[in-house]
Design a protein around this motif. Sequence first.
Motif, PDB file in Angstrom:
ATOM      1  N   MET A  89       0.817  -1.218   0.000  1.00  0.00           N
ATOM      2  CA  MET A  89       0.000   0.000   0.000  1.00  0.00           C
ATOM      3  C   MET A  89       0.852   1.270   0.000  1.00  0.00           C
ATOM      4  O   MET A  89       0.478   2.267  -0.611  1.00  0.00           O
ATOM      5  CB  MET A  89      -0.913   0.035   1.233  1.00  0.00           C
ATOM      6  N   TYR A  90       1.960   1.238   0.707  1.00  0.00           N
ATOM      7  CA  TYR A  90       2.778   2.440   0.875  1.00  0.00           C
ATOM      8  C   TYR A  90       3.947   2.405  -0.088  1.00  0.00           C
ATOM      9  O   TYR A  90       4.574   1.360  -0.228  1.00  0.00           O
ATOM     10  CB  TYR A  90       3.292   2.510   2.320  1.00  0.00           C
ATOM     11  N   PRO A  91       4.259   3.442  -0.775  1.00  0.00           N
ATOM     12  CA  PRO A  91       3.747   4.797  -0.727  1.00  0.00           C
ATOM     13  C   PRO A  91       2.726   5.128  -1.815  1.00  0.00           C
ATOM     14  O   PRO A  91       1.945   6.055  -1.671  1.00  0.00           O
ATOM     15  CB  PRO A  91       4.994   5.647  -0.914  1.00  0.00           C
ATOM     16  N   ALA A  92       2.726   4.388  -2.912  1.00  0.00           N
ATOM     17  CA  ALA A  92       1.924   4.789  -4.076  1.00  0.00           C
ATOM     18  C   ALA A  92       0.418   4.774  -3.806  1.00  0.00           C
ATOM     19  O   ALA A  92      -0.253   5.804  -3.930  1.00  0.00           O
ATOM     20  CB  ALA A  92       2.258   3.902  -5.269  1.00  0.00           C
ATOM     21  N   ALA A  93      -0.120   3.630  -3.467  1.00  0.00           N
ATOM     22  CA  ALA A  93      -1.572   3.529  -3.258  1.00  0.00           C
ATOM     23  C   ALA A  93      -2.010   4.367  -2.062  1.00  0.00           C
ATOM     24  O   ALA A  93      -3.029   5.061  -2.111  1.00  0.00           O
ATOM     25  CB  ALA A  93      -1.972   2.070  -3.062  1.00  0.00           C
ATOM     26  N   ALA A 105     -17.838   6.475   0.864  1.00  0.00           N
ATOM     27  CA  ALA A 105     -17.834   5.035   1.121  1.00  0.00           C
ATOM     28  C   ALA A 105     -16.461   4.482   0.747  1.00  0.00           C
ATOM     29  O   ALA A 105     -15.728   5.094  -0.033  1.00  0.00           O
ATOM     30  CB  ALA A 105     -18.915   4.348   0.298  1.00  0.00           C
ATOM     31  N   VAL A 106     -16.134   3.342   1.280  1.00  0.00           N
ATOM     32  CA  VAL A 106     -14.841   2.721   0.991  1.00  0.00           C
ATOM     33  C   VAL A 106     -14.712   2.427  -0.499  1.00  0.00           C
ATOM     34  O   VAL A 106     -13.636   2.570  -1.084  1.00  0.00           O
ATOM     35  CB  VAL A 106     -14.653   1.442   1.835  1.00  0.00           C
ATOM     36  N   SER A 107     -15.797   2.079  -1.138  1.00  0.00           N
ATOM     37  CA  SER A 107     -15.750   1.741  -2.564  1.00  0.00           C
ATOM     38  C   SER A 107     -15.353   2.930  -3.443  1.00  0.00           C
ATOM     39  O   SER A 107     -14.947   2.743  -4.587  1.00  0.00           O
ATOM     40  CB  SER A 107     -17.104   1.196  -3.014  1.00  0.00           C
ATOM     41  N   ASP A 108     -15.423   4.139  -2.901  1.00  0.00           N
ATOM     42  CA  ASP A 108     -15.038   5.330  -3.674  1.00  0.00           C
ATOM     43  C   ASP A 108     -13.547   5.358  -4.000  1.00  0.00           C
ATOM     44  O   ASP A 108     -13.136   6.053  -4.931  1.00  0.00           O
ATOM     45  CB  ASP A 108     -15.399   6.611  -2.910  1.00  0.00           C
ATOM     46  N   ILE A 109     -12.735   4.616  -3.274  1.00  0.00           N
ATOM     47  CA  ILE A 109     -11.290   4.660  -3.536  1.00  0.00           C
ATOM     48  C   ILE A 109     -10.939   4.053  -4.894  1.00  0.00           C
ATOM     49  O   ILE A 109      -9.902   4.369  -5.458  1.00  0.00           O
ATOM     50  CB  ILE A 109     -10.465   3.974  -2.418  1.00  0.00           C
ATOM     51  N   TYR A 110     -11.813   3.234  -5.422  1.00  0.00           N
ATOM     52  CA  TYR A 110     -11.529   2.607  -6.716  1.00  0.00           C
ATOM     53  C   TYR A 110     -11.746   3.559  -7.887  1.00  0.00           C
ATOM     54  O   TYR A 110     -11.376   3.247  -9.015  1.00  0.00           O
ATOM     55  CB  TYR A 110     -12.370   1.338  -6.894  1.00  0.00           C
ATOM     56  N   SER A 111     -12.323   4.719  -7.628  1.00  0.00           N
ATOM     57  CA  SER A 111     -12.531   5.704  -8.695  1.00  0.00           C
ATOM     58  C   SER A 111     -11.482   6.817  -8.657  1.00  0.00           C
ATOM     59  O   SER A 111     -11.651   7.848  -9.298  1.00  0.00           O
ATOM     60  CB  SER A 111     -13.937   6.298  -8.581  1.00  0.00           C
ATOM     61  N   GLY A 118      -2.560  -2.784 -10.442  1.00  0.00           N
ATOM     62  CA  GLY A 118      -1.854  -3.343  -9.287  1.00  0.00           C
ATOM     63  C   GLY A 118      -2.264  -2.662  -7.986  1.00  0.00           C
ATOM     64  O   GLY A 118      -2.423  -3.316  -6.951  1.00  0.00           O
ATOM     65  N   GLU A 119      -2.434  -1.346  -8.028  1.00  0.00           N
ATOM     66  CA  GLU A 119      -2.858  -0.609  -6.832  1.00  0.00           C
ATOM     67  C   GLU A 119      -4.282  -0.988  -6.444  1.00  0.00           C
ATOM     68  O   GLU A 119      -4.586  -1.157  -5.259  1.00  0.00           O
ATOM     69  CB  GLU A 119      -2.744   0.896  -7.077  1.00  0.00           C
ATOM     70  N   LYS A 120      -5.142  -1.156  -7.440  1.00  0.00           N
ATOM     71  CA  LYS A 120      -6.518  -1.580  -7.153  1.00  0.00           C
ATOM     72  C   LYS A 120      -6.534  -2.967  -6.519  1.00  0.00           C
ATOM     73  O   LYS A 120      -7.313  -3.233  -5.607  1.00  0.00           O
ATOM     74  CB  LYS A 120      -7.358  -1.578  -8.433  1.00  0.00           C
ATOM     75  N   GLU A 121      -5.663  -3.820  -6.990  1.00  0.00           N
ATOM     76  CA  GLU A 121      -5.582  -5.180  -6.458  1.00  0.00           C
ATOM     77  C   GLU A 121      -5.143  -5.166  -4.985  1.00  0.00           C
ATOM     78  O   GLU A 121      -5.704  -5.876  -4.155  1.00  0.00           O
ATOM     79  CB  GLU A 121      -4.592  -5.988  -7.302  1.00  0.00           C
ATOM     80  N   VAL A 122      -4.157  -4.339  -4.681  1.00  0.00           N
ATOM     81  CA  VAL A 122      -3.678  -4.232  -3.295  1.00  0.00           C
ATOM     82  C   VAL A 122      -4.767  -3.634  -2.407  1.00  0.00           C
ATOM     83  O   VAL A 122      -4.993  -4.094  -1.283  1.00  0.00           O
ATOM     84  CB  VAL A 122      -2.388  -3.380  -3.229  1.00  0.00           C
ATOM     85  N   MET A 123      -5.464  -2.625  -2.906  1.00  0.00           N
ATOM     86  CA  MET A 123      -6.550  -2.015  -2.132  1.00  0.00           C
ATOM     87  C   MET A 123      -7.663  -3.027  -1.867  1.00  0.00           C
ATOM     88  O   MET A 123      -8.233  -3.059  -0.782  1.00  0.00           O
ATOM     89  CB  MET A 123      -7.111  -0.798  -2.868  1.00  0.00           C
ATOM     90  N   LYS A 124      -7.961  -3.834  -2.863  1.00  0.00           N
ATOM     91  CA  LYS A 124      -9.002  -4.856  -2.723  1.00  0.00           C
ATOM     92  C   LYS A 124      -8.612  -5.862  -1.636  1.00  0.00           C
ATOM     93  O   LYS A 124      -9.457  -6.324  -0.872  1.00  0.00           O
ATOM     94  CB  LYS A 124      -9.205  -5.564  -4.070  1.00  0.00           C
ATOM     95  N   LYS A 125      -7.323  -6.154  -1.554  1.00  0.00           N
ATOM     96  CA  LYS A 125      -6.813  -7.095  -0.555  1.00  0.00           C
ATOM     97  C   LYS A 125      -7.099  -6.601   0.870  1.00  0.00           C
ATOM     98  O   LYS A 125      -7.417  -7.394   1.754  1.00  0.00           O
ATOM     99  CB  LYS A 125      -5.309  -7.276  -0.763  1.00  0.00           C
ATOM    100  N   TYR A 126      -6.997  -5.288   1.084  1.00  0.00           N
ATOM    101  CA  TYR A 126      -7.173  -4.712   2.421  1.00  0.00           C
ATOM    102  C   TYR A 126      -8.516  -4.009   2.612  1.00  0.00           C
ATOM    103  O   TYR A 126      -8.747  -3.392   3.649  1.00  0.00           O
ATOM    104  CB  TYR A 126      -6.045  -3.719   2.717  1.00  0.00           C
ATOM    105  N   GLU A 127      -9.398  -4.104   1.652  1.00  0.00           N
ATOM    106  CA  GLU A 127     -10.669  -3.377   1.703  1.00  0.00           C
ATOM    107  C   GLU A 127     -11.468  -3.667   2.979  1.00  0.00           C
ATOM    108  O   GLU A 127     -12.118  -2.773   3.528  1.00  0.00           O
ATOM    109  CB  GLU A 127     -11.517  -3.717   0.474  1.00  0.00           C
TER     110      GLU A 127
END
Length: 150
Positions: A89-93, A105-111, A118-127
Motif C-alpha cells: 500500500m505504501y507509498p503509491a496507493a 464510502a470505501v468503494s469510492d477509492i476505486y474511482s 496493481g494498486e486496485k488489487e492491493v486495495m481490494k486485498k485490504y478493503e
Amino acid sequence: MKLAVLASVVAVAAAFAPNQAPASSTALNAEASRKDFLAGAMAAGVAAVAGAAPANAVRDYENIGFLGGSSTVDINNANVRVYLKMPGMYPAAAGKIVTNGPYKAVSDIYSIPGLTAGEKEVMKKYESRFVALPPSADFVIDRVNNGLYR
C-alpha cells in the motif's frame, strides 16, 4: 472579561499619566515615578492574565483507534504512514488515497484517477480493513505529512 480589560486599560493609563509631583527633579522623585510605572504595569499584567479565556479544545477523538491504533483504518482521517502496516500500500496507493479524499464510502477509492490495476488489487486485498468515517478537520490537515515539519 470586560472588567479585566477595563482594569488593564486604567492601569496602563495611570502608569503613563503625568505626575503631579513638585517641579524640582530629584533622584527621590525619579524613584517614585519608576515605582508608580512598575506598579501600573504589574496591575495590567495581572488583569490580562486573570481575564484570559479558557481554551475549549477537543481532547479526545472517539475514532482515534481508526487512525492507526487498530487493524481498521479510516480512509478519510488516517495518515499516510498508517498504510506502512499493509505491504504494497505504501507509498503509491496510500498516497493516492490520502490525497484524493474525502470519501463517502470505501468503494469510492476505486474511482481515484490514475489508479493502476496493481494498486486496485492491493486495495481490494485490504478493503475489509477500511472504514470511511466523516472527515475531521483536526486530522485531515496532516494526512500526508503527519505533522513532520522540518
